[in-house]
Scaffold this motif. Sequence first.
Motif, PDB file in Angstrom:
ATOM      1  N   PHE A 198     -26.622  34.517  -3.713  1.00 24.74           N
ATOM      2  CA  PHE A 198     -26.085  33.158  -3.863  1.00 24.74           C
ATOM      3  C   PHE A 198     -26.921  32.304  -2.928  1.00 24.74           C
ATOM      4  CE2 PHE A 198     -23.255  29.807  -2.344  1.00 24.74           C
ATOM      5  CZ  PHE A 198     -22.449  29.471  -3.431  1.00 24.74           C
ATOM      6  N   LEU A 241     -27.860  29.026  -1.405  1.00 20.56           N
ATOM      7  CA  LEU A 241     -27.562  27.629  -1.097  1.00 20.56           C
ATOM      8  C   LEU A 241     -28.380  27.163   0.112  1.00 20.56           C
ATOM      9  CD1 LEU A 241     -25.807  25.085  -1.524  1.00 20.56           C
ATOM     10  CD2 LEU A 241     -24.079  26.128  -0.041  1.00 20.56           C
ATOM     11  N   THR A 242     -28.324  27.940   1.196  1.00 27.42           N
ATOM     12  CA  THR A 242     -28.949  27.526   2.462  1.00 27.42           C
ATOM     13  C   THR A 242     -30.469  27.445   2.326  1.00 27.42           C
ATOM     14  OG1 THR A 242     -27.162  28.637   3.631  1.00 27.42           O
ATOM     15  CG2 THR A 242     -29.128  28.122   4.914  1.00 27.42           C
ATOM     16  N   SER A 302     -25.880  23.756   7.834  1.00 31.51           N
ATOM     17  CA  SER A 302     -24.568  23.098   7.801  1.00 31.51           C
ATOM     18  C   SER A 302     -24.574  21.906   6.845  1.00 31.51           C
ATOM     19  CB  SER A 302     -24.183  22.625   9.207  1.00 31.51           C
ATOM     20  OG  SER A 302     -24.075  23.736  10.071  1.00 31.51           O
ATOM     21  N   TRP A 319     -31.795  32.989   4.365  1.00 33.95           N
ATOM     22  CA  TRP A 319     -30.575  33.748   4.699  1.00 33.95           C
ATOM     23  C   TRP A 319     -29.816  34.249   3.467  1.00 33.95           C
ATOM     24  CZ3 TRP A 319     -30.467  35.756   9.153  1.00 33.95           C
ATOM     25  CH2 TRP A 319     -30.886  35.051  10.280  1.00 33.95           C
ATOM     26  N   THR A 350     -20.078  27.040   9.977  1.00 34.97           N
ATOM     27  CA  THR A 350     -19.920  27.437  11.380  1.00 34.97           C
ATOM     28  C   THR A 350     -18.555  27.005  11.914  1.00 34.97           C
ATOM     29  OG1 THR A 350     -20.750  25.348  12.246  1.00 34.97           O
ATOM     30  CG2 THR A 350     -22.411  27.027  11.757  1.00 34.97           C
ATOM     31  N   PHE A 399     -18.848  14.135  10.545  1.00 32.36           N
ATOM     32  CA  PHE A 399     -19.983  15.030  10.308  1.00 32.36           C
ATOM     33  C   PHE A 399     -21.316  14.397  10.717  1.00 32.36           C
ATOM     34  CE2 PHE A 399     -16.852  17.085   7.726  1.00 32.36           C
ATOM     35  CZ  PHE A 399     -17.193  18.422   7.764  1.00 32.36           C
TER      36      PHE A 399
HETATM   37  C1  LIG Z   1     -26.148  36.887   8.319  1.00 28.74           C
HETATM   38  C2  LIG Z   1     -26.144  35.634   7.511  1.00 28.74           C
HETATM   39  C3  LIG Z   1     -25.937  35.705   6.137  1.00 28.74           C
HETATM   40  C4  LIG Z   1     -25.982  34.543   5.365  1.00 28.74           C
HETATM   41  N1  LIG Z   1     -25.866  34.643   4.000  1.00 28.74           N
HETATM   42  C5  LIG Z   1     -26.058  33.529   3.233  1.00 28.74           C
HETATM   43  C6  LIG Z   1     -26.105  33.623   1.803  1.00 28.74           C
HETATM   44  O1  LIG Z   1     -25.953  34.714   1.223  1.00 28.74           O
HETATM   45  N2  LIG Z   1     -26.340  32.496   1.085  1.00 28.74           N
HETATM   46  C7  LIG Z   1     -26.524  31.275   1.686  1.00 28.74           C
HETATM   47  O2  LIG Z   1     -26.733  30.293   0.966  1.00 28.74           O
HETATM   48  N3  LIG Z   1     -26.501  31.159   3.040  1.00 28.74           N
HETATM   49  C8  LIG Z   1     -26.266  32.249   3.817  1.00 28.74           C
HETATM   50  N4  LIG Z   1     -26.258  32.146   5.198  1.00 28.74           N
HETATM   51  C9  LIG Z   1     -26.505  30.849   5.825  1.00 28.74           C
HETATM   52  C10 LIG Z   1     -25.313  30.269   6.550  1.00 28.74           C
HETATM   53  O3  LIG Z   1     -24.377  29.771   5.641  1.00 28.74           O
HETATM   54  C11 LIG Z   1     -25.839  29.215   7.542  1.00 28.74           C
HETATM   55  O4  LIG Z   1     -26.484  29.940   8.571  1.00 28.74           O
HETATM   56  C12 LIG Z   1     -24.742  28.345   8.103  1.00 28.74           C
HETATM   57  O5  LIG Z   1     -24.248  27.467   7.124  1.00 28.74           O
HETATM   58  C13 LIG Z   1     -25.230  27.526   9.303  1.00 28.74           C
HETATM   59  O6  LIG Z   1     -26.442  26.908   9.057  1.00 28.74           O
HETATM   60  P1  LIG Z   1     -27.656  27.073  10.087  1.00 28.74           P
HETATM   61  O7  LIG Z   1     -27.788  28.517  10.444  1.00 28.74           O
HETATM   62  O8  LIG Z   1     -28.823  26.392   9.502  1.00 28.74           O
HETATM   63  O9  LIG Z   1     -27.179  26.339  11.405  1.00 28.74           O
HETATM   64  P2  LIG Z   1     -27.243  24.760  11.709  1.00 28.74           P
HETATM   65  O10 LIG Z   1     -26.613  24.013  10.606  1.00 28.74           O
HETATM   66  O11 LIG Z   1     -28.625  24.388  12.095  1.00 28.74           O
HETATM   67  O12 LIG Z   1     -26.290  24.679  12.980  1.00 28.74           O
HETATM   68  C14 LIG Z   1     -26.721  24.979  14.327  1.00 28.74           C
HETATM   69  C15 LIG Z   1     -25.573  24.577  15.271  1.00 28.74           C
HETATM   70  O13 LIG Z   1     -25.329  23.168  15.149  1.00 28.74           O
HETATM   71  C16 LIG Z   1     -23.952  22.951  14.861  1.00 28.74           C
HETATM   72  N5  LIG Z   1     -23.807  21.777  14.001  1.00 28.74           N
HETATM   73  C17 LIG Z   1     -24.388  21.541  12.790  1.00 28.74           C
HETATM   74  N6  LIG Z   1     -23.993  20.355  12.304  1.00 28.74           N
HETATM   75  C18 LIG Z   1     -23.122  19.842  13.215  1.00 28.74           C
HETATM   76  C19 LIG Z   1     -22.355  18.628  13.301  1.00 28.74           C
HETATM   77  N7  LIG Z   1     -22.359  17.721  12.314  1.00 28.74           N
HETATM   78  N8  LIG Z   1     -21.585  18.413  14.402  1.00 28.74           N
HETATM   79  C20 LIG Z   1     -21.526  19.342  15.399  1.00 28.74           C
HETATM   80  N9  LIG Z   1     -22.223  20.507  15.383  1.00 28.74           N
HETATM   81  C21 LIG Z   1     -23.008  20.742  14.307  1.00 28.74           C
HETATM   82  C22 LIG Z   1     -23.502  24.221  14.155  1.00 28.74           C
HETATM   83  O14 LIG Z   1     -22.091  24.380  14.229  1.00 28.74           O
HETATM   84  C23 LIG Z   1     -24.248  25.268  14.944  1.00 28.74           C
HETATM   85  O15 LIG Z   1     -23.549  25.530  16.133  1.00 28.74           O
HETATM   86  C24 LIG Z   1     -26.181  33.294   5.996  1.00 28.74           C
HETATM   87  C25 LIG Z   1     -26.359  33.227   7.384  1.00 28.74           C
HETATM   88  C26 LIG Z   1     -26.342  34.378   8.137  1.00 28.74           C
HETATM   89  C27 LIG Z   1     -26.574  34.272   9.622  1.00 28.74           C
END
Ligand SMILES: Cc1cc2nc3c(=O)[nH]c(=O)nc-3n(C[C@H](O)[C@H](O)[C@H](O)COP(=O)(O)OP(=O)(O)OC[C@H]3O[C@@H](n4cnc5c(N)ncnc54)[C@H](O)[C@@H]3O)c2cc1C
Length: 399
Positions: free
Chosen positions: A142, A144-145, A151, A175, A380, A398
């Motif tokens: 799936f 999306l990311t 986020s 991811w 998150t 947001f």
């Molecule tokens: C093991 C693993 C499996 C995954 N599997 C999938 C998958 O199968 N398919 C898929 O599509 N995705 C997948 N993901 C992705 C996952 O959904 C994202 O990692 C997650 O949504 C967070 O995005 P990011 O890692 O880019 O962090 P970021 O969005 O860069 O966030 C970094 C930090 O900033 C904070 N932050 C972000 N925005 C804000 C805000 N507006 N206000 C305050 N704080 C904020 C966050 O809470 C976090 O602490 C997976 C991730 C992992 C680690």
Amino acid sequence: MSAGPSRRYDLTEALGTDYLSVLEGISDDDRAHWDRAREYGAQILPLVNEYWDRGEYPTDLVRRAGELNLLTDGLNIPGHQRMSPLAAGLVTMEMSRADGSLAAAAAVQGGLVLRSLVLFGSAAQKANYLEPVARGDLLGGFALTEPHHGSDSVSLETTARREGSEWVVNGHKKWIGNGAAGGITIVWARDEADGQVKGFILEQSTPGYSAEVIRGKGALRAIHQAEITLSNVRVPTDAQLPDVHSFKDVSRALVETRVNVGWSALGHATSMFEAALSYSTQRTQFGKPLAGHQMVQERLAQMLAELTNMQLQCVAVTRLQAGGTMRSAQASMLKYHNTRAARRIAAVARDMLGGNAILLENHVIRHLSDVEALHTYEGTESVQALILGRDLTGISAFA
Ligand SMILES: Cc1cc2nc3c(=O)[nH]c(=O)nc-3n(C[C@H](O)[C@H](O)[C@H](O)COP(=O)(O)OP(=O)(O)OC[C@H]3O[C@@H](n4cnc5c(N)ncnc54)[C@H](O)[C@@H]3O)c2cc1C
């Protein structure tokens, strides 16, 4: 004071760590699904540390879960007995209690891929894909990311362009569980014509689809996530999911899977609590079992109280889900609460086993690490808090 093996609370009993009998009185059907998952968990437990250590994805164990109908997450899949939302939660809990990587594989196969097909797929897509994905014969992702949109996945940059009887998809994803497993990937992309997010089923063997397994992970080491590049991937128009009209539809699928993450956090926390209780009754220091020291008992009490709160939230939110009245913010509260609680329990359990906690054989460090992934994926902790904050105040914070 008595301590040690005479403890009154036997965690090997069928109800596990259910101190307030939260799950007492569940139906025979739900219990049968739960028992099947417990048996599966018991079978895989002796194997999982090795896979985790090697960073190897046990696809045969995913297939075994499929044979046992453990991948369908309460969805209506032809040929599979449908589980209630409570049974689906209990299955997730048990799988996570044994191993987070396999539970994550089940969450991707069922929670994300099957759910997308059931909610948004055409009759032909359902006929083609539901059964092999549910059985674990066809691994699905799936996507999306993206590298620059986690986020804020609503801002995704992957594009889809209609050219005659084909769609041409371009972009990058990161991811993605099962993204390099040789099966299919559901890719979310923005239609260049109307700017709306749409969903496409891409066979991973399609020219232009390339995926690299992400190496060097310190969590969920026994399931592979991939970084995907999509370069002019051409698919026929019938690869488009017909019932996706905008990003709101993607969110609809994700709200349901957040409940699954809440149950998963409970499974991890249960396992770590069990390890801490067992160890502290067996390990002797200063002439008596660790469990005979007041501070240790206080920590056990603290963990049990947290676990019970996690169970109560799981059951309450699942009841709303089963009744069709669950709101997105309620699922967010469950994910927020349970992943935070699981991290606290992990920290305490890890301390209570001393140096032995960091050995895989004691079943704490793997769960502690895997909970770090749960903390982040499917939104998150901060994102869940923002969803709750918006619900409470009517103000979106947001951006
Ligand atoms: C093991 C693993 C499996 C995954 N599997 C999938 C998958 O199968 N398919 C898929 O599509 N995705 C997948 N993901 C992705 C996952 O959904 C994202 O990692 C997650 O949504 C967070 O995005 P990011 O890692 O880019 O962090 P970021 O969005 O860069 O966030 C970094 C930090 O900033 C904070 N932050 C972000 N925005 C804000 C805000 N507006 N206000 C305050 N704080 C904020 C966050 O809470 C976090 O602490 C997976 C991730 C992992 C680690």
